[in-house]
Structures are given as C-alpha cells and as structure tokens.
Design an enzyme around this catalytic site. Structure first.
Site, mmCIF file in Angstrom:
data_model
loop_
_atom_site.group_PDB
_atom_site.id
_atom_site.type_symbol
_atom_site.label_atom_id
_atom_site.label_comp_id
_atom_site.label_asym_id
_atom_site.label_seq_id
_atom_site.Cartn_x
_atom_site.Cartn_y
_atom_site.Cartn_z
ATOM 1 N N ASP A 178 0.875 -1.158 0.000
ATOM 2 C CA ASP A 178 0.000 0.000 0.000
ATOM 3 C C ASP A 178 0.928 1.227 0.000
ATOM 4 O OD1 ASP A 178 -2.302 1.674 0.462
ATOM 5 O OD2 ASP A 178 -1.712 1.768 2.572
ATOM 6 N N LEU A 179 0.424 2.401 -0.354
ATOM 7 C CA LEU A 179 1.297 3.577 -0.409
ATOM 8 C C LEU A 179 1.174 4.468 0.847
ATOM 9 C CD1 LEU A 179 3.194 5.476 -2.143
ATOM 10 C CD2 LEU A 179 1.089 6.597 -2.887
ATOM 11 N N ASP A 180 -0.016 5.061 1.001
ATOM 12 C CA ASP A 180 -0.240 6.012 2.094
ATOM 13 C C ASP A 180 -0.199 5.298 3.443
ATOM 14 O OD1 ASP A 180 -1.091 8.610 0.632
ATOM 15 O OD2 ASP A 180 -2.316 7.077 -0.327
ATOM 16 N N THR A 185 1.362 10.199 4.364
ATOM 17 C CA THR A 185 0.591 11.273 3.733
ATOM 18 C C THR A 185 -0.701 11.574 4.492
ATOM 19 O OG1 THR A 185 -0.139 9.534 2.284
ATOM 20 C CG2 THR A 185 1.388 11.122 1.335
ATOM 21 N N LYS A 198 -8.475 6.335 6.460
ATOM 22 C CA LYS A 198 -7.282 5.672 5.928
ATOM 23 C C LYS A 198 -7.706 4.520 5.018
ATOM 24 C CE LYS A 198 -3.867 6.922 9.375
ATOM 25 N NZ LYS A 198 -3.035 6.498 10.505
ATOM 26 N N GLY A 199 -7.162 4.502 3.830
ATOM 27 C CA GLY A 199 -7.493 3.435 2.881
ATOM 28 C C GLY A 199 -8.811 3.659 2.148
ATOM 29 N N ARG A 212 -11.254 8.789 -2.249
ATOM 30 C CA ARG A 212 -11.567 10.216 -2.119
ATOM 31 C C ARG A 212 -13.080 10.442 -2.027
ATOM 32 N NH1 ARG A 212 -9.149 13.523 -6.850
ATOM 33 N NH2 ARG A 212 -7.415 12.124 -6.339
ATOM 34 N N SER A 219 -2.713 0.658 -4.250
ATOM 35 C CA SER A 219 -3.156 1.820 -3.494
ATOM 36 C C SER A 219 -4.495 2.351 -4.002
ATOM 37 C CB SER A 219 -2.099 2.925 -3.619
ATOM 38 O OG SER A 219 -2.614 4.169 -3.217
ATOM 39 N N ALA A 220 -5.281 2.930 -3.093
ATOM 40 C CA ALA A 220 -6.555 3.545 -3.484
ATOM 41 C C ALA A 220 -6.346 4.942 -4.059
ATOM 42 C CB ALA A 220 -7.469 3.636 -2.267
ATOM 43 N N ASN A 278 -3.276 9.644 -6.812
ATOM 44 C CA ASN A 278 -2.036 10.430 -6.913
ATOM 45 C C ASN A 278 -0.792 9.575 -6.709
ATOM 46 O OD1 ASN A 278 -3.351 13.100 -7.145
ATOM 47 N ND2 ASN A 278 -4.075 12.659 -5.068
ATOM 48 N N LYS A 306 -11.147 -0.989 -1.221
ATOM 49 C CA LYS A 306 -10.861 -1.910 -0.121
ATOM 50 C C LYS A 306 -11.976 -1.758 0.914
ATOM 51 C CE LYS A 306 -5.951 -0.832 -0.776
ATOM 52 N NZ LYS A 306 -4.777 -0.092 -0.280
ATOM 53 N N GLU A 364 0.046 -3.308 4.656
ATOM 54 C CA GLU A 364 -1.090 -2.376 4.753
ATOM 55 C C GLU A 364 -1.153 -1.688 6.111
ATOM 56 O OE1 GLU A 364 -3.809 -0.827 4.027
ATOM 57 O OE2 GLU A 364 -3.961 -1.292 1.916
ATOM 58 N N ASP A 365 -1.576 -0.418 6.118
ATOM 59 C CA ASP A 365 -1.761 0.264 7.404
ATOM 60 C C ASP A 365 -3.227 0.435 7.768
ATOM 61 O OD1 ASP A 365 -2.195 2.212 5.361
ATOM 62 O OD2 ASP A 365 -2.117 3.745 6.916
HETATM 63 C C1 G6P Z 1 -5.334 6.254 0.423
HETATM 64 C C2 G6P Z 1 -5.438 7.093 1.687
HETATM 65 C C3 G6P Z 1 -6.805 7.728 1.806
HETATM 66 C C4 G6P Z 1 -7.140 8.487 0.523
HETATM 67 C C5 G6P Z 1 -7.112 7.537 -0.663
HETATM 68 C C6 G6P Z 1 -7.391 8.246 -1.981
HETATM 69 O O1 G6P Z 1 -6.052 5.083 0.598
HETATM 70 O O2 G6P Z 1 -5.180 6.301 2.835
HETATM 71 O O3 G6P Z 1 -6.810 8.593 2.911
HETATM 72 O O4 G6P Z 1 -8.419 9.086 0.620
HETATM 73 O O5 G6P Z 1 -5.810 6.944 -0.733
HETATM 74 O O6 G6P Z 1 -6.345 9.143 -2.233
HETATM 75 P P1 G6P Z 1 -6.339 10.252 -3.381
HETATM 76 O O7 G6P Z 1 -4.878 10.651 -3.450
HETATM 77 O O8 G6P Z 1 -6.792 9.586 -4.649
HETATM 78 O O9 G6P Z 1 -7.244 11.335 -2.971
HETATM 79 MG MG MG Z 2 -2.755 3.162 3.581
#
Ligand code: G6P
Ligand code: MG
Length: 218
Positions: A7-9, A15, A43-44, A47, A112-113, A116, A143, A167-168
């Site tokens: 996962d990224l964030d 972030t 988280k996860g 948007r 990642s969701a 960005n 997810k 994953e976090d």
């Molecule tokens: C991740 C983050 C979420 C965020 C989602 C979409 O899963 O944990 O907090 O809302 O990504 O991110 P985005 O960059 O597309 O707004």
């Molecule tokens: Mg995450």
C-alpha cells in the site's frame, strides 16, 4: 518466488497528515467538524467515499455538482501540500526492505486507493522498484474489496496465495485476507488485529522474517 504488494499512504509515506489538513480545510469551509480520530477512519478509503463519510458525519446533503467541485478542491489543496515532498518522507526502513526484495529478485507491486500514487512515488524516487503499479485510477471497488490486490497479483503474474500485502488500514488488511494473501499490518496492532502479522514499522521487521516470506509458499 513471492509477490510483495505495498500500500502507499501510511506504508511507504506518511501522507495521512496532508490528507487530514486538506479535508479539514474543506470541512471548516462547509461548516462540518472534523477530528483527527475521524481522519483515522478515512485511511485506505477512496476520495469520494471519504467525502461521503464527512458529509454524513456533518449530516449535510449536497448536489452532485457541488460534490464534484468539493472533491476537486480537496485534491488541489492536497496536491499543494505534497508538492514539496521528497525522499526524506519515506517511512523508516522502507528502502531497506525494497532493496532486499530486489536483490532476492522478488516481484514488487503497488496496491493503493490513491489517484495520486504515481506522482507520489516519483516525488520520493521509488518508482523504479515497482514491477506493477495499481492505483485508484484502475480500480472500481474500494478496499476491503480485494480488486486492487488481485489486479496487482495478476500484473506481476504471481498467484494470490503467493502474495504478501503490507497495509496500514483495516480495510486493506481485510482486502488482503479476502484475496487469500498473507496480510502484514504496518502500524497499531490493536487496529490491525485481523492481520497475519503486525509490525509498528519496517524497522521492526528482520531480514530473516522477510526470507521466511520469500520462501513461505515455494
Ligand atoms: C489512500 C489514503 C486515503 C485516501 C485515498 C485516496 O487510501 O489512505 O486517505 O483518501 O488513498 O487518495 P487520493 O490521493 O486519490 O485522494
Ligand atoms: Mg494506507
């Protein structure tokens, strides 16, 4: 060989604080209270689903046009915050683990969701580690639906049961479990109790443990 899906964030970079600040500004503007505890629950979460939750918490109904405009506004604010990100923001020992997996010739993917994700990986200069990148632009089901991870496994050509997910978020751990992958929580063990293993961060993870993951299903 195993497939390692990150996962990224919250796993590669922190972030969450930028997402929080951007949502907070928006919530203030439309008169909704928004706390750090509520941010935890985003988280996860995609948007659109995040905005829906905030509106629900504030018991506000808005038109589709306003919804689209607010999503755009939040993202522009978020992009402003992440504009200055660099490799100093990579979380502890992430690079060490990525390097080790590369030397062991393992497949590495991003799941990642975020829409960005590509931009953030570029900013922190980690793009070259990834054999596949699956992000919010390619998935329709958020997810805990396992779509993002199954898609990543397919792209790196590794069977789901030979994949390990870092994953976090609880939703992400649940997605990995549903996908029949090994789930590894990065963060708070009380939140991530459904994971197969939990570590506070990658600095707690030994290379012996990673070897075990590499050899797990061979
Ligand atoms: C991740 C983050 C979420 C965020 C989602 C979409 O899963 O944990 O907090 O809302 O990504 O991110 P985005 O960059 O597309 O707004
Ligand atoms: Mg995450």
């Amino acid at each position: 060989m195993s497939g390692f899906i990150f996962d990224l964030d919250g796993v590669i970079v922190d972030t969450a604080k930028y997402h929080y600040q951007a949502w907070k500004q928006l919530a203030d503007k439309i008169g909704i209270e928004f706390s750090l505890e509520q941010n935890e629950q985003l988280k996860g979460v995609s948007r659109a689903d995040s905005l829906n939750k905030i509106l629900e918490w504030g018991q506000k109904t808005i038109s589709n046009e306003t919804f689209t405009a607010l999503m755009k506004e939040k993202n522009e604010q978020y992009l402003d915050f992440i504009a200055t990100m660099d490799d100093n923001e990579i979380l502890p020992d992430v690079s060490k683990v990525l390097n080790y997996l590369k030397t062991k010739k393992q497949k590495i993917a991003l799941g990642s969701a975020s829409k960005n994700a590509v931009q953030i990986l570029e900013k922190v200069k980690l793009t070259h580690y990834f054999d596949a990148i699956v992000d919010g632009n390619q998935v329709t089901n958020a997810k805990p639906n396992p779509e993002v991870f199954l898609n990543a496994a397919k792209q790196i050509n590794v069977q789901p049961e030979h994949c390990i997910v870092f994953e976090d978020s609880l939703a992400g751990i649940q997605a990995a479990n549903i996908a029949n992958m090994v789930s590894i929580g990065i963060g708070d063990a009380s939140i991530l109790a459904e994971a197969d293993y939990v570590f506070k961060d990658f600095s707690e993870m030994s290379l012996e443990f990673i070897d075990k993951l590499i050899n797990l299903k061979n």
